[in-house]
Design a protein around this motif. Sequence first.
Motif, short mmCIF file in Angstrom:
data_model
loop_
_atom_site.label_atom_id
_atom_site.label_comp_id
_atom_site.label_asym_id
_atom_site.label_seq_id
_atom_site.Cartn_x
_atom_site.Cartn_y
_atom_site.Cartn_z
N ASP A 137 -0.30 -6.42 -2.72
CA ASP A 137 -1.55 -6.71 -3.42
C ASP A 137 -1.29 -7.24 -4.83
O ASP A 137 -0.13 -7.38 -5.25
CB ASP A 137 -2.48 -5.49 -3.41
CG ASP A 137 -1.99 -4.32 -4.26
OD1 ASP A 137 -1.10 -4.51 -5.13
OD2 ASP A 137 -2.48 -3.20 -4.05
N GLU A 138 -2.36 -7.53 -5.54
CA GLU A 138 -2.24 -8.13 -6.88
C GLU A 138 -1.56 -7.22 -7.89
O GLU A 138 -1.05 -7.70 -8.90
CB GLU A 138 -3.63 -8.50 -7.43
CG GLU A 138 -4.37 -9.54 -6.65
CD GLU A 138 -5.33 -8.94 -5.61
OE1 GLU A 138 -6.25 -9.64 -5.20
OE2 GLU A 138 -5.13 -7.78 -5.19
N THR A 139 -1.55 -5.92 -7.64
CA THR A 139 -0.91 -4.99 -8.56
C THR A 139 0.59 -4.86 -8.27
O THR A 139 1.29 -4.15 -8.97
CB THR A 139 -1.55 -3.59 -8.50
OG1 THR A 139 -1.26 -3.00 -7.23
CG2 THR A 139 -3.05 -3.65 -8.74
N GLY A 140 1.05 -5.52 -7.21
CA GLY A 140 2.46 -5.44 -6.83
C GLY A 140 2.77 -4.32 -5.86
O GLY A 140 3.93 -4.10 -5.52
N GLU A 141 1.74 -3.61 -5.40
CA GLU A 141 1.96 -2.53 -4.45
C GLU A 141 1.91 -3.04 -3.01
O GLU A 141 1.26 -4.04 -2.72
CB GLU A 141 0.92 -1.42 -4.64
CG GLU A 141 1.13 -0.64 -5.91
CD GLU A 141 0.29 0.62 -5.97
OE1 GLU A 141 -0.61 0.82 -5.12
OE2 GLU A 141 0.54 1.42 -6.89
N ILE A 142 2.60 -2.34 -2.15
CA ILE A 142 2.62 -2.69 -0.73
C ILE A 142 1.32 -2.18 -0.11
O ILE A 142 1.09 -0.98 -0.02
CB ILE A 142 3.85 -2.08 -0.02
CG1 ILE A 142 5.14 -2.57 -0.68
CG2 ILE A 142 3.81 -2.41 1.47
CD1 ILE A 142 6.39 -1.82 -0.22
N ALA A 143 0.47 -3.11 0.32
CA ALA A 143 -0.82 -2.76 0.92
C ALA A 143 -0.70 -2.58 2.43
O ALA A 143 -1.39 -1.74 3.01
CB ALA A 143 -1.86 -3.84 0.61
#
Length: 161
Positions: A137-143
């Motif tokens: 995602d845009e925050t750099g987390e694995i969605a």
Amino acid sequence: MKQIFMYLVMALTSCSTENPVVFSEKALNDTFITQDSKKIRFEQIINQYKGKKVVIDVWASWCGDCIKGMPKLQQLQQDFPEVVYLFLSLDYTIDEWKFGIKKYQVQGAHYLMQSGWKGDFGSFLGLDWIPRYIVIDETGEIAVFKAVHADDERILGALKN
């Protein structure tokens, strides 16, 4: 007996495999090859796309399921053109990899996963099948950590949010 059966069902269905939301240090430090044959760490690759949604496709040009899935992936690219599509190949040679990109008209950013299935990146993913799709995602987390079809509802949901 009925209570034991219900307990077993609850225990088995409540167990879930770990779905990490960030990449491990080892995965981030794994080395890939660019199309101009330079080495680059995965962290450098993924940091290029900070603030954007990214679909990662782990694939290979020799993989029948990967090739069969390309039309679904191309549809995803049409439906979500603002998303970055990052292809990490498990091809055996640079020539096979580049030939496969051209032959199958794979559009996106491309890197060769030189460490293979059992390297630090592949081990982090627990690679057991390709294609393998991951959404960042845009925050750099694995969605989405593990999907094997480009039209997986979890991928579509993550891209719509």
